[in-house]
Every structure is written in structure tokens, then in C-alpha cells.
Design a protein around this motif. Structure first.
Motif, PDB file in Angstrom:
ATOM      1  N   THR A   1       1.387   2.028  -3.453  1.00  0.00           N
ATOM      2  CA  THR A   1       0.253   2.613  -4.175  1.00  0.00           C
ATOM      3  C   THR A   1       0.168   4.110  -3.900  1.00  0.00           C
ATOM      4  OG1 THR A   1      -1.387   2.285  -2.439  1.00  0.00           O
ATOM      5  CG2 THR A   1      -1.112   0.498  -4.002  1.00  0.00           C
TER       6      THR A   1
ATOM      7  N   ASN B   1      -9.264  -7.801 -10.549  1.00  0.00           N
ATOM      8  CA  ASN B   1      -8.057  -6.962 -10.540  1.00  0.00           C
ATOM      9  C   ASN B   1      -7.540  -6.755 -11.947  1.00  0.00           C
ATOM     10  OD1 ASN B   1      -8.300  -7.181  -7.862  1.00  0.00           O
ATOM     11  ND2 ASN B   1      -6.475  -8.424  -7.533  1.00  0.00           N
TER      12      ASN B   1
ATOM     13  N   LEU C   1      -8.535  -2.697 -12.861  1.00  0.00           N
ATOM     14  CA  LEU C   1      -7.385  -1.805 -12.739  1.00  0.00           C
ATOM     15  C   LEU C   1      -6.929  -1.333 -14.110  1.00  0.00           C
ATOM     16  CD1 LEU C   1      -5.331  -3.522  -9.909  1.00  0.00           C
ATOM     17  CD2 LEU C   1      -6.517  -1.342  -9.830  1.00  0.00           C
TER      18      LEU C   1
ATOM     19  N   TYR D   1       0.810  -1.217   0.000  1.00  0.00           N
ATOM     20  CA  TYR D   1       0.000   0.000   0.000  1.00  0.00           C
ATOM     21  C   TYR D   1       0.841   1.263   0.000  1.00  0.00           C
ATOM     22  CZ  TYR D   1      -4.474  -2.156  -0.046  1.00  0.00           C
ATOM     23  OH  TYR D   1      -5.575  -2.843  -0.454  1.00  0.00           O
TER      24      TYR D   1
ATOM     25  N   SER E   1      -4.605   0.407   3.589  1.00  0.00           N
ATOM     26  CA  SER E   1      -4.529   1.445   2.571  1.00  0.00           C
ATOM     27  C   SER E   1      -4.528   2.831   3.215  1.00  0.00           C
ATOM     28  CB  SER E   1      -5.705   1.291   1.620  1.00  0.00           C
ATOM     29  OG  SER E   1      -5.943   2.467   0.930  1.00  0.00           O
TER      30      SER E   1
ATOM     31  N   ASN F   1       1.284   2.784 -11.208  1.00  0.00           N
ATOM     32  CA  ASN F   1       0.232   2.835 -10.204  1.00  0.00           C
ATOM     33  C   ASN F   1      -0.660   1.600 -10.303  1.00  0.00           C
ATOM     34  OD1 ASN F   1      -2.877   4.306  -9.763  1.00  0.00           O
ATOM     35  ND2 ASN F   1      -1.402   4.200  -8.111  1.00  0.00           N
ATOM     36  N   ARG F   2      -0.957   1.200 -11.516  1.00  0.00           N
ATOM     37  CA  ARG F   2      -1.790   0.006 -11.679  1.00  0.00           C
ATOM     38  C   ARG F   2      -1.088  -1.221 -11.094  1.00  0.00           C
ATOM     39  NH1 ARG F   2      -2.455  -4.561 -14.190  1.00  0.00           N
ATOM     40  NH2 ARG F   2      -0.495  -4.368 -15.320  1.00  0.00           N
TER      41      ARG F   2
ATOM     42  N   SER G   1     -11.363   6.576 -10.043  1.00  0.00           N
ATOM     43  CA  SER G   1     -11.312   5.463  -9.084  1.00  0.00           C
ATOM     44  C   SER G   1     -12.706   4.969  -8.750  1.00  0.00           C
ATOM     45  CB  SER G   1     -10.624   5.888  -7.794  1.00  0.00           C
ATOM     46  OG  SER G   1      -9.338   6.332  -8.068  1.00  0.00           O
TER      47      SER G   1
ATOM     48  N   GLN H   1      -1.188  -1.168  -7.367  1.00  0.00           N
ATOM     49  CA  GLN H   1      -2.507  -1.539  -6.875  1.00  0.00           C
ATOM     50  C   GLN H   1      -2.784  -3.011  -7.097  1.00  0.00           C
ATOM     51  OE1 GLN H   1      -5.007   1.566  -8.748  1.00  0.00           O
ATOM     52  NE2 GLN H   1      -5.819   1.723  -6.706  1.00  0.00           N
ATOM     53  N   ASP H   2      -2.317  -3.493  -8.246  1.00  0.00           N
ATOM     54  CA  ASP H   2      -2.542  -4.890  -8.565  1.00  0.00           C
ATOM     55  C   ASP H   2      -1.911  -5.782  -7.505  1.00  0.00           C
ATOM     56  OD1 ASP H   2      -3.667  -6.729 -10.447  1.00  0.00           O
ATOM     57  OD2 ASP H   2      -1.604  -7.342 -10.898  1.00  0.00           O
TER      58      ASP H   2
END
Ligand SMILES: Nc1ncnc2c1ncn2[C@@H]1O[C@H](COP(=O)(O)OP(=O)(O)OP(=O)(O)O)[C@@H](O)[C@H]1O
Ligand SMILES: Nc1ncnc2c1ncn2[C@@H]1O[C@H](COP(=O)(O)OP(=O)(O)OP(=O)(O)O)[C@@H](O)[C@H]1O
Ligand SMILES: [Mg+2]
Lengths: 615, 593
Positions: A228, B95, B99, A225, A342, A269-270, B138, A273-274
Motif C-alpha cells: 500500500t 472494503n 475503497l 501494507y 500500516s 493502490n485500491r 482518504s 489496500q483491499d
């Protein structure tokens, strides 16, 4: 924060090079700092929640009762099947009536309490967010310029938007789901054990496994996190910069390259997050799996006991229903834990900003300064923004009321000197005094009332022209605003705008021309009416007649005021009592304008070159 | 205070806004289908345990058959493992798709914003743009990945379970079905309200972001005037308003949520009564009632969650509207269909033919009938009072704005008939405020010409007298702060100049390029610049005589048109207005004591 080794080639894929090399990267983490960060973010959360302790207890109570009401449903229907149905068959309808009434009552209670809980926790959550917003905003305003230069506005914006929103998510969903879930889990846990202890024990078998899975998740998600937060910040920084410089971007066809860079940051960023989502994708099903295994065990064991006659069928059915309600909320706990991770990554970042010390801070024991006369003294001052010294040694005394012109090559340190006088920075060594009082012993209010600087970039806020001028003195009425504008010759152009003083200047004053912006920011300073006025190239974009008007205004204004005027157009010098020539951070000439012009020094040279350049 | 157009939320309350997400979801429809199927199957797997429980009660327990227990337990185990695995598959597929959708959507928004005309950016508060590209995008991600899927799954679950209930015992099933009617009616009304409230909250978030941005970027002004309090109060007013809007929203959500929580419980009571009566009359067995109840409890969560899911769908709809406003904003400055690069000379001829321009929303034109012909290789200085339209004139050449009357041609070709990319590589501009980006010096200079060689860069630096960059800690690789703030004003301006002259463009536009330079440096830059100007067509905005002297001819701009054109000395001799603008401050000196 460790200084990075100067290696321009670092990040050799050629994609990273565009950023260039900077001395430090505020986001770099040394190993072991993680634990410290966690503690810091927990502390911040604790501080934010502390004023709401009572509400939290109240919420806890509400949700407990609400859960009991909610739990009553399955229990009552179990009783209904075991008791009321046989009674009805036996001809007695009353148990059924009572149980139904109880169910309805419980339902209404549950609903009302749920409503109360949601609105109440919403209020608490919003109050926490408001406090956090206020706190970070105030703090950021108080931090010195050196912080802002290092941190960049995009990052600060990201802190105050995206990071705060991450906490909002936690408060929106978290407070609710955590409390609900924990209470379901606890109460149902108790109910399970009371309902039938042996079965309850079987159900508890799942716990060691749950604990182990949670620990695995905790260990991995913290770092995930954190990534992210950092990667979304990079996206935001690039975004704000692109939009801020959109003219340059378009005029220089930067769009395709920016597309690439943005795509890359966005993809980072993806990925980040992934990774975090992948962890949760393992964690939650693992909880489910454990729950299902336990359910099967209970079903088998329970069935055997029913067959043995130890257990009523109704009890087993209720038990299984409860068990489901025990494990479903555990998933919510897992999800809460996810939001928490998060949010706490965001809180880490926020607390990082909050722990930045306002180094150019207000003194704890300020000296009074009621009516500044405006005597400014630099006493053996040394200063550099970084390790490099810009002003090696500066001694300067400006008596009250004097108008000093500061000239010299670009990069000589003129603005730097001015910034020290306005206390944008504190000197590395030596002191700057106003009327004999060191600047760092003055309250901010006193200092800002006494010293005002018109900076090189004339930043206007969105809003009307009147608003922007009144920024110099909030509460000024329209007549005063107009008087200030008139005094420096800005009234004419303002009056000719369709809405006059009420014209909206748009973002950063984009509705006005560069010269008009300078005039407005000049009027703003004029209205502030300080004892010491510092002008850093405040007329560089004006045409000659406008500049002349401004100077005429200045003449009157500066009659009894101290002024420090930085200008490359030496016409300004004509209203000065004294001229300082700077070179590489030192004052190399100091004297009356006429004397210096007549002499053979640097200023004479400058002046001659300037005079030649005219016409 | 801000000027972004903020459409008043209408009460169409449409989920149809969500449809525009489809193009973004389409590439990942396979993964979405997997997400959806896994979610559906997992829900079905959940149904298995109550059914197996009923089977256990009616079968082995009723018969006392221990051996019969084993296959049923094995079945339950199988379904339990299947459910968990399906969860995993669902999340993994989710995901992988959502995403990417978020990424694509954000890329699209960013790309669009970069290409929207400057006029658009002048009007929109940047915080509004930022909040759309981050928060709203988002929101979409969460919708696609979670809400949409569960909305579908839960609706299907409800339908399937209702059918099962009807099959199990139709009179009770029918009763359950009827209870959903008042629920839907109430929900519909509140959802609509929620949509409007969401929009207000989102807009206010944008406003807040705008305030933050201004307060941070204007920090020097705030500090120098000591106005932190004022700025804070402004921010606080908005933050407090945001809280109020959020709380309005929370209240609606709480209402929705509560009725969706009330509904299944009341229904459960109905089932008990109806079921007991049915058992009493022999129409239903106890096992049947248990199964019926167990089946219905499967519905508890789906029903309860529908309230929240619908609300989120509404929020997403308004987020989509907000994003749509950006994606639908017209690209007014863009290539004409079918344009092909023209063959332009270097240097090229630049002509203004009866050019008029007025800013959108303002009645009086800034430029009105400007005629100017700049021969190839010629340099024309544009002189005019503050606010006379010089910057506007220069912005028209590179099509940062399009003329509203007349035309501008480069070698006889209307600039609007050239591909933008070609036009902007032919025309290079140094703006009056030197915008630098936080990246390396080299990247800042080569901004639009990634192919520039080191020699080109060196030459540009030399012309702009910006060799000081070599003394920076990492030379050309040093990152300079945003807006180049860690440099002095004159240093920034010289970098911006270096950027413009890099690669010797055929048309060079310089807007007051030397205003922040001291006299000596200015003289050095002018000397080096002459060399460049000799070989390009140039338009130089000037306030000082020294800069004007760079030009072959001077155009005097007043009242929106060019009122005089000639050499500096001609104009000085013949045009009083020109003399007035550029002439010496000697009168001032005389006027002064
Ligand atoms: N915020 C900063 N951080 C680091 N270095 C800086 C910063 N601001 C200025 N400098 C450096 O300090 C030196 C002096 O800068 P300063 O702005 O005082 O010059 P100046 O005399 O005002 O020049 P100009 O006439 O171009 O405005 C320059 O070398 C500059 O690069
Ligand atoms: N975005 C805008 N919307 C409406 N009017 C504008 C806008 N930008 C500029 N103007 C107005 O158009 C006029 C011309 O502005 P412009 O910036 O071209 O002047 P300029 O000649 O470059 O002045 P300066 O010498 O001060 O730079 C000014 O009166 C200004 O107020
Ligand atoms: Mg201009």
C-alpha cells in the motif's frame, strides 16, 4: 538494490512501457530483506519514542487508574444489585447511597483522567511527529543531488506527507486504543480470575486460538501494507509530476492518457489496500468469534455452577459483563495492530530514507577557511554520474580573481565541471581544491560562503521578489536587496510591478517571465557575494540589452573575484580573462580570448560561427 | 506566503457538505446498504447475549432446570457465530465499496485538476492540491466505510435500546432519555468548533506539503547557496504551527470524548438508584433490573463512540469542502457547448485580431491590441524585451489562457470555437523551460500523439538534433529523470523541440527554442528546422538574430502591441528599437577596456 536487467520489453502489457527502463528501482526488495526492514522500522519507532519514556509511563499510570475507575461501574452495579437492593428492601438505604456516590465518583475520576490522557498523549504524539518531520526534512536536505535525481521529488514528497501521516494515524488512534485496550484486557483478565478462578480459566481457553490468528495476520499483513505504501507513492509521484508540468500536459493533450495512467496507479493502490483490509476483515471477526464461543462456554458452565450453589447470580452476571469488556478491547488491540502494521510499513520507507548516507557530507575534521581568495584547482579529476564517465581526466588551475569562460558543445560536460566546483558531487577520483583546501574538507558553511552557483534552471520559491533575492543573504535589508537588483539591471522591471519588491512570484516564480526569473536568481547570487561565482547559462533567456546590463554589473563584481562562466552566447567571453573549450569531457583548448579568436582552433571556429550568426 | 485562496472557515458547521459525496457513493449504494445492514444486525446479535443471560437467570437458574439450559446455550452459540459472520460481511462490503469510492473520488479530482486552466494552477500551491487528493480523499474513505455506517447504526441502536428500556420499565427509561438532552446540547457546540479546527489543520497540512515540495524541487538552489538552515526554519515554523493546531483540535476532541464517556456512567448510577427504588416498591423484579442494566450496558460503546463519530463527520465535512473547492473551480478554458471540429487547412492561417490580455488580478494588460496575420506556411519571429509578453502571446494560441479582448483565429475560426482537442492537436508548442516527465524518451516525445510512428519519432529527433538519445543505455526506452535532470540543459531543450515538431503540426509555436544550444548545434538545428518551418505556420520567439533568421517576417513586441512588422533587414534598417534589441554587442566591446 539489484541492477535490473536491461529489458525494454519488460511489463509486456504495453501499459507499463511508458515508464521506460531505469538502471535501478529503489523499491525493489530482495527476498529476506523484509526482516531487516522490520527491524529497521522498529528501531526508528523506538528512537522516536525514547525521549518520551517518562510521559509514556505517566500515560500508562493515568490510563491504568482511569481503567480502574471505568471498571468500577459494572462492579459497583453488581454489588448494588446483590447488596444494596436487598438492603433497601430490608429498609436500609445507606448501602445504595454509598454505592451510588462511589459510582458517581468513579465516573468523574474516569472522565477527568480520560481528558488528561487524551490531551497528554496528543502532545506526545504530536511531539513525535514533529521530531520525525524535522529529522526527515533535515536529512533529505543533506542528501546529495545524486540521491534526489535517483529518488525523484514525488517520492520524497510522499515520504514527508503520506508516510508521516500514516504514523500520525497510529499515534492518534494507536497510543490511545492500545494502552486502553491492553489495560482493559490485563486488568479485566485479573479481575476475572480473582472474581472466580474456575470461570477465569475457562475464559483463558480462548488464548491459544487468539495467538494463532494474530500470527497469521502478522505474517500476511506486513507485505500487504508495504504494497500500500508503494502504490500510494506511485500515485503521488504521478500527481506531482502532472501538476508540475501542467502547461505541457494541456498543450499536448496528455490529459486522456494521464487519466488512464492515473486510474491504473490508483486502482493498484485500491487493490493493495483491499488486500490489507481483507486481512483485517478476517482477523477481527475471528477475534469476535473466539470471544463469543468463550462467552457461551462461561455462560453454560457458570449457570451449572449457580445451580449447584457454588456461585452467586450477581457474580455470574458481573463476570459475563466483564467478559464482554475483555473481548471488546481485544478487537481494539487487533485494530491497533492493524494501524501498527500500516505505520511500520511507512516507517520502513522513512527509515530507508534516513539511512541513506549523505555521501557528499560535511567532513568530520574540517579545515578552516576564513577568507577565501578563490583559487580553484582540479587535480586529476575523473567523474561520471553513473558508470559512464563524463569527465575522464581533468586538470585545471584557476588562479584567484580570474574570470574563465567555459564553452563547448551541449552535453560536453560544462555543467558537470561547474557542479564539481560547487561540490554538488564529489569526484570519482582526484580532488578539487579551493585555496589549496580539498572541497571535501571544508564545512558546508565555509564552502557555500565561498562558492555560489547560478544554475541553469532559475528556480524561485513562492514568496515575494525581495524574499527570493534575500535568499542569497538572509537578513539583507531592503537597500541591499535593491542594490543587488540595480547592479544587474533588474531594478527597473521590479519597480514597475504593481507591488514592486513585494510582488508575490507565485509557485516556482510563475508570475514572472523567464528572463525576469533569471534576473532575480542572478540578483540572489549577486547578493550572496561569494569569492567564486559560477554561472551556468545564467543569461540564456535574456534579451541582448538586458544581457549587456548584466555583464556590465558582472564586470564590476568580478574585478576581484574568481568566476566560471558557462555560456553559448560568446558575447560573455568578452569579459573573460581566459577561455576553456570543452569537448566530450576534456578541455581541448585553453588560452586568452584574443589569442584563441585569432588562432585556427576550435574556439576560432566557434567564434566565427557565432559572429556570422549575428545580424 | 503562498497564494492559494484560503476561505476563512465559517461557522456554519454544516454536515450538509457531506451531501456532495452522494454522487460518489450512489453506484455502491447496494454494498453500502449491505455494510449498514450487517452492522445493524451484528449490533442486534450483540443484544442477544445479555437477553439470553437474563433468560438463563430467570429461567433455568431460578427453576434449577438443567435441561432448559441447552436450547438457550445453543441459541447463544448461534448468535455468537452470527455476530462474527456479520462482522466479516460488514468489513468485506465496506472494503468493496469505500475503497472504490476513494478511488473514484481521487480519479475525479485528478481529472478535474488536469483540465483546470493554467491560471488556476498558477494561483494554487501544489501542496494544497496534493493534500486534498490524498489526505482529504482518504478521510472521506474512512468516513463512508466506517464512520457513516456506525453513526447510523449507533444512533439506531440508541433509539432501539431506549425503546426497549422504555418497554422494560418506562419510568427509568424516561429518565435515561432525559439525560441525553444536556449531552446533545454540549456536543453540538463543540462539534462546531471541531469543524473549524479540522479545516485549519487540513489547510496547514497542505501548506506543509507545499513547503516540502518547494524545498525538494529547489534543492539545487538551496544547496548552491547553502541555505538549508533557512529552508528548514521555514518548514519548521509551519510544522510547529501544525502541531499547535493539531493540539487545539485534540483538546476539543478530548472534551467531547470525556463528556460522552461521563454520560453513560452517570446514567448507570441513576439506573441503580431508580431501579433499587422500583424493586423496593415491587414495580420491578430483580431479573428485570438485571435485564435493564444489561440492556443499558449495550449502549455504553454506542454512546461513547458518538462523540468521536460526530467529530469525524465534522472533519469529513471540512475535507469535503476542500475537495469541493477543486471540483467547483470553474473550467474557464473549455469547449463551447455544441462545438464541432472545423475543417482546417494544413498549414493554417493564424490571425491575432486586436488581441488584448491581462493576467487575473493584475490591473495593467500585458497585451493590448495585438494585430498579426501569419499566412499559411509563413514563419513569424516575435522579438521583444524581457517581460514584454512574448510567452504570454504564444500561450494564447493553444488556449492555455483565453484572450481578454479581441480574438485569435485559425483559418478564420476563433480558437474558442474549436474543440480544445482539435485546437491543441493543430497547435504544437515548445516551451521556454523544457518540461520532461519521468518516463521513457519515447513517451516524452510522443506525449500528445500516441499514434506517432517510429519514423515520425526519428524525423523529430533528427530535426531537433537529438539523436544522442540513441546512445542512452536503453535508447528510446530509457527513462529520463523528472524534469529530465539526468540530461544536460541543451539535451533537454532539444527533446522538447522534438516533441513540438513531431508529426509536423499545422501551427508550430516555439518559445526561444534554441537558447541552451551551442553555436554549432544551433546551426544544425536551424538547418533541419527550416525544412519543417517551410510547411507549417509558425510563431517563433527569439532573442538572438540567428533564430530570427529562421523567420520570413519579424514582429517587434513592445508596450503590449506589435510596433513593427517586416523582414529582419527592413527592421534592422528602419527601427532603432529593433536594432537596439538585436544588434551587436560591439558597443559593449568598445566600452570594455
Ligand atoms: N545528473 C546526471 N545524471 C546522469 N548523467 C548526467 C547528469 N547530468 C548530465 N548528465 C550527462 O552528462 C553529460 C554532460 O552533461 P553536462 O550537463 O555537463 O553538459 P553541458 O556541457 O553542460 O551541456 P549543456 O550545454 O547542454 O548544458 C551529458 O551526456 C549528460 O547527459
Ligand atoms: N501569471 C502571471 N500573472 C501576472 N503577471 C504575469 C504572469 N506571468 C507573466 N506575467 C507578467 O507578464 C509580463 C509578460 O511576461 P512573458 O512571460 O510573456 O514575457 P516574455 O516576453 O516571454 O519575457 P522573456 O523574454 O523573459 O521570456 C511580464 O512582465 C510578467 O511579469
Ligand atoms: Mg518568455
Amino acid at each position: 538494490m539489484t541492477a535490473q536487467t536491461p529489458s525494454p520489453g519488460h511489463g509486456t502489457d504495453g501499459q507499463e512501457n511508458w515508464r521506460g527502463v531505469a538502471a535501478e528501482n529503489a523499491d525493489d526488495l530482495s527476498a529476506g530483506a523484509g526482516v531487516f526492514l522490520r527491524a529497521r522500522s522498529r528501531r526508528l519507532l523506538g528512537e522516536l519514542l525514547a525521549p518520551h519514556r517518562r510521559s509514556l509511563w505517566g500515560l500508562l499510570f493515568t490510563i491504568t487508574v482511569q481503567n480502574l475507575a471505568w471498571l468500577a461501574g459494572p462492579f459497583l452495579i453488581g454489588v448494588g444489585i446483590d447488596v444494596a437492593v436487598p438492603a433497601l428492601i430490608g429498609g436500609n438505604a445507606w448501602p445504595l447511597v454509598w454505592i451510588t456516590a462511589a459510582m458517581l465518583g468513579a465516573a468523574v475520576l474516569d472522565t477527568v483522567l480520560r481528558f488528561v490522557f487524551l490531551t497528554w498523549s496528543g502532545r506526545v504524539g504530536q511531539a513525535v511527529l514533529l521530531t520525525l518531520r524535522r529529522r526527515v526534512f533535515t536529512h533529505v536536505q543533506r542528501l546529495p543531488l545524486s540521491f534526489h535525481e535517483r529518488y525523484t521529488s514525488g517520492k520524497t514528497i510522499s515520504r514527508l506527507t503520506s508516510d508521516v501521516e500514516a504514523l500520525a494515524e497510529l499515534l492518534d488512534e494507536g497510543l490511545d486504543s492500545l494502552v486502553t485496550a491492553l489495560f482493559s484486557v490485563l486488568t479485566i483478565g485479573v479481575v476475572l480470575i480473582v472474581l472466580d478462578p474456575p470461570l477465569g480459566l475457562v475464559a483463558l481457553l480462548g488464548f491459544p486460538a487468539l495467538f494463532w490468528v494474530a500470527r497469521w495476520f502478522h505474517q500476511n499483513s506486513t507485505a500487504a501494507y508495504r504494497r500500500t505504501r508503494e502504490s500510494i507513492t506511485a500515485v503521488i509521484v504521478q500527481f506531482t509530476e502532472t501538476l508540475g508540468g501542467i502547461r505541457a500536459v494541456q498543450a499536448f493533450r496528455r490529459e486522456p492518457r494521464n487519466d488512464e495512467l492515473h486510474a491504473q496507479l490508483n486502482e493498484d493502490n485500491r487493490r493493495a489496500q483491499d488486500r490489507a483490509f481483507w486481512l483485517i476483515a478476517v482477523f477481527v471477526p475471528a477475534v469476535t468469534l473466539i470471544g463469543n464461543l468463550v462467552t457461551v462456554a462461561v455462560l453454560g458452565y457458570g449457570a451449572l455452577r449457580v445451580m449447584d450453589g457454588d456461585l452467586a447470580v450477581g457474580t455470574l452476571v458481573s463476570f459475563l459483563l466483564y467478559l464482554r469488556r475483555f473481548f471488546d478491547p481485544l478487537q481494539d488491540v487487533a485494530m491497533f495492530y492493524n494501524s501498527y502494521q500500516s505505520a511500520s510499513a511507512a516507517l520502513e520507507k522513512l527509515s530507508g530514507v534516513l539511512e541513506e548516507r549523505p555521501t557528499v557530507a560535511e567532513p568530520s575534521d574540517p579545515l578552516p577557511l576564513d577568507d577565501a581568495r578563490g583559487e580553484l584547482v582540479f587535480d586529476d579529476v575523473r567523474f561520471g554520474y553513473t558508470d559512464r564517465t563524463v569527465l575522464p581526466h581533468l586538470d585545471l588551475a584557476v588562479p584567484a580573481g580570474q574570470t574563465v569562460a567555459l564553452v563547448g558543445a551541449t552535453g560536453a560536460g560544462k555543467s558537470t565541471l561547474a557542479r564539481l566546483a560547487a561540490r554538488f558531487y564529489d569526484p570519482v577520483a582526484g580532488v578539487v581544491r579551493l585555496d589549496g583546501v580539498p572541497l571535501d574538507r571544508l564545512t558546508d558553511d565555509d564552502l557555500r560562503r565561498a562558492v555560489v552557483m547560478v544554475t541553469q534552471e532559475s528556480f524561485l520559491f513562492s514568496g515575494t521578489i525581495a524574499d527570493n533575492i534575500a535568499f542569497g543573504r538572509p537578513g539583507a535589508d531592503r537597500a541591499e536587496i535593491e542594490a543587488a537588483a540595480r547592479a544587474i539591471g533588474a531594478h527597473e522591471f521590479i519597480a514597475s510591478l504593481p507591488k514592486g519588491y513585494d510582488t508575490d512570484v507565485h509557485r516556482r516564480g510563475g508570475r514572472l517571465s523567464a528572463g525576469q526569473r533569471q534576473l532575480v536568481s542572478f540578483a540572489r547570487a549577486f547578493l550572496a557575494d561569494p569569492a567564486v561565482l559560477i554561472l551556468d547559462e545564467a543569461t540564456s533567456s535574456l534579451d541582448v540589452p538586458s544581457e549587456r546590463l548584466v555583464q556590465r554589473g558582472l564586470q564590476t563584481l568580478l574585478a576581484d573575484r574568481t568566476a566560471l562562466i558557462i555560456a553559448h552566447r560568446l558575447s560573455t567571453v568578452e569579459i573573460a580573462d581566459r577561455v576553456l573549450v570543452m569537448e566530450e569531457g576534456r578541455i581541448v583548448e585553453d588560452g586568452f580570448p584574443a589569442e584563441l579568436v585569432a588562432g585556427t582552433g576550435r574556439f576560432a571556429g566557434l567564434h566565427r560561427a557565432w559572429a556570422d550568426s549575428l545580424v | 506566503m503562498t497564494t492559494s485562496p484560503r476561505p476563512v472557515p465559517d461557522d456554519r458547521g454544516r454536515l450538509s457538505a457531506l451531501l456532495r459525496l452522494w454522487p460518489f457513493a450512489r453506484p455502491y449504494r447496494g454494498l453500502i446498504a449491505v455494510t449498514f445492514s450487517a452492522a445493524l444486525l451484528a449490533t442486534l446479535a450483540q443484544l442477544a447475549i445479555p437477553l439470553i443471560t437474563a433468560a438463563v437467570v430467570d429461567g433455568p437458574i431460578a427453576d434449577g432446570d438443567r435441561g432448559g439450559l441447552v436450547p438457550l446455550l445453543a441459541l447463544a452459540l448461534l448468535f455468537g457465530v452470527a455476530e462474527a459472520s456479520l462482522f466479516f460481511v460488514r468489513r468485506w462490503a465496506m472494503n468493496s465499496s469505500c475503497l472504490r469510492i476513494e478511488r473514484d473520488l481521487r480519479d475525479t479530482v485528478y481529472q478535474r485538476l488536469q483540465r483546470l486552466p493554467v491560471a488556476f494552477h498558477d494561483r494554487w500551491a501544489s501542496g494544497q492540491l496534493l493534500s486534498r487528493a490524498t489526505t482529504d480523499v482518504s478521510t472521506v474513505r474512512r468516513f463512508v466505510g466506517f464512520v457513516a455506517v456506525f453513526l447510523a447504526v449507533n444512533l439506531i441502536t440508541c433509539v432501539v435500546v431506549l425503546v426497549l428500556l422504555l418497554v422494560t420499565y418506562w419510568p427509568l427509561g424516561l429518565a435515561v432519555l432525559l439525560t441525553t438532552v444536556p449531552l446533545s446540547a454540549l456536543a453540538l457546540r463543540w462539534e462546531r468548533r471541531y469543524n473549524i479546527q479540522s479545516r485549519l489543520v487540513q489547510d496547514e497540512q497542505g501548506e506543509l506539503a507545499t513547503d516540502v515540495e518547494e524545498a525538494i524541487q529547489g534543492i539545487r538552489v538551496v544547496k548552491s547557496l547553502g541555505r538549508s538552515r533557512l529552508v528548514f526554519d521555514r518548514y519548521d515554523a509551519k510544522a510547529t504551527r501544525l502541531r499547535r493546531l493539531e493540539l487545539d483540535k485534540v483538546r476539543t476532541l478530548a472534551l467531547l470524548w470525556s463528556i460522552f464517556e461521563l454520560h453513560p456512567q452517570v446514567t448507570l448510577a441513576v439506573i441503580l438508584v431508580g431501579g433499587a427504588v422500583a424493586v423496593n416498591t415491587g414495580a420491578l423484579t430483580v431479573g428485570g433490573l438485571v435485564a435493564f442494566v444489561a440492556l443499558f450496558t449495550v449502549l455504553l460503546w454506542p454512546i461513547l463512540s458518538l462523540g468521536f463519530l460526530f467529530a469525524f463527520a465534522q472533519e469529513t465535512a471540512s475535507a469535503c469542502d476542500r475537495i469541493g473547492e477543486l471540483l467547483d473551480a470553474p473550467l474557464t478554458v473549455t469547449d463551447r457547448p455544441g462545438v464541432v471540429p472545423a475543417d482546417l487547412g494544413s498549414p493554417a492561417r493564424l490571425r491575432f485580431e486586436d488581441v488584448g490580455f491581462s493576467y487575473a488580478g493584475s490591473a495593467s494588460p500585458v497585451l493590448d491590441g495585438v494585430d498579426l496575420d501569419v499566412a499559411p506556411g509563413e514563419t513569424v519571429a516575435v522579438v521583444g524585451a524581457t517581460g514584454s509578453g512574448k510567452t504570454t502571446l504564444t500561450a494564447l494560441v493553444g488556449r492555455l489562457f483565453d484572450v481578454t479582448a479581441g480574438r485569435i483565429t485559425v483559418d478564420g475560426v476563433d480558437v474558442r470555437d474549436l474543440p480544445l482537442a482539435q485546437l491543441r492537436s493543430v497547435v504544437a508548442t515548445a516551451f521556454e523551460d523544457a518540461t520532461l516527465f519521468s518516463m521513457s524518451v519515447r513517451e516524452n516525445i510522443t506525449l500528445g500523439r500516441p499514434g506517432a510512428t517510429d519514423a515520425d519519432v526519428e524525423e523529430a529527433l533528427q530535426v531537433a538534433q537529438a539523436e544522442f538519445v540513441h546512445d542512452l543505455p536503453w535508447g528510446l526506452d530509457t527513462r529520463i529523470g523528472e524534469q529530465g535532470l539526468s540530461l544536460s540543459g541543451g539535451q533537454r531543450q532539444r527533446l522538447a523541440l522534438a516533441r513540438a515538431v513531431l508529426g509536423r503540426p499545422s501551427v508550430l509555436v516555439l518559445d526561444d527554442p534554441l537558447s541552451a544550444l551551442d553555436v554549432h548545434t544551433e546551426a544544425l538545428v536551424e538547418r533541419a528546422l527550416r525544412d519543417i518551418l517551410a510547411a507549417t505556420t509558425a510563431l517563433v520567439v527569439a532573442h538572438r538574430a540567428s533564430t530570427v533568421l529562421l523567420a520570413d517576417r519579424v514582429a517587434l513586441l513592445a508596450g503590449g502591441r506589435i510596433v513593427a512588422l517586416g523582414t529582419h533587414s527592413e527592421l534592422l534598417a528602419e527601427v532603432p528599437g529593433y536594432r537596439e534589441l538585436l544588434a551587436q554587442d560591439s558597443e559593449l566591446a568598445e566600452a570594455l577596456p
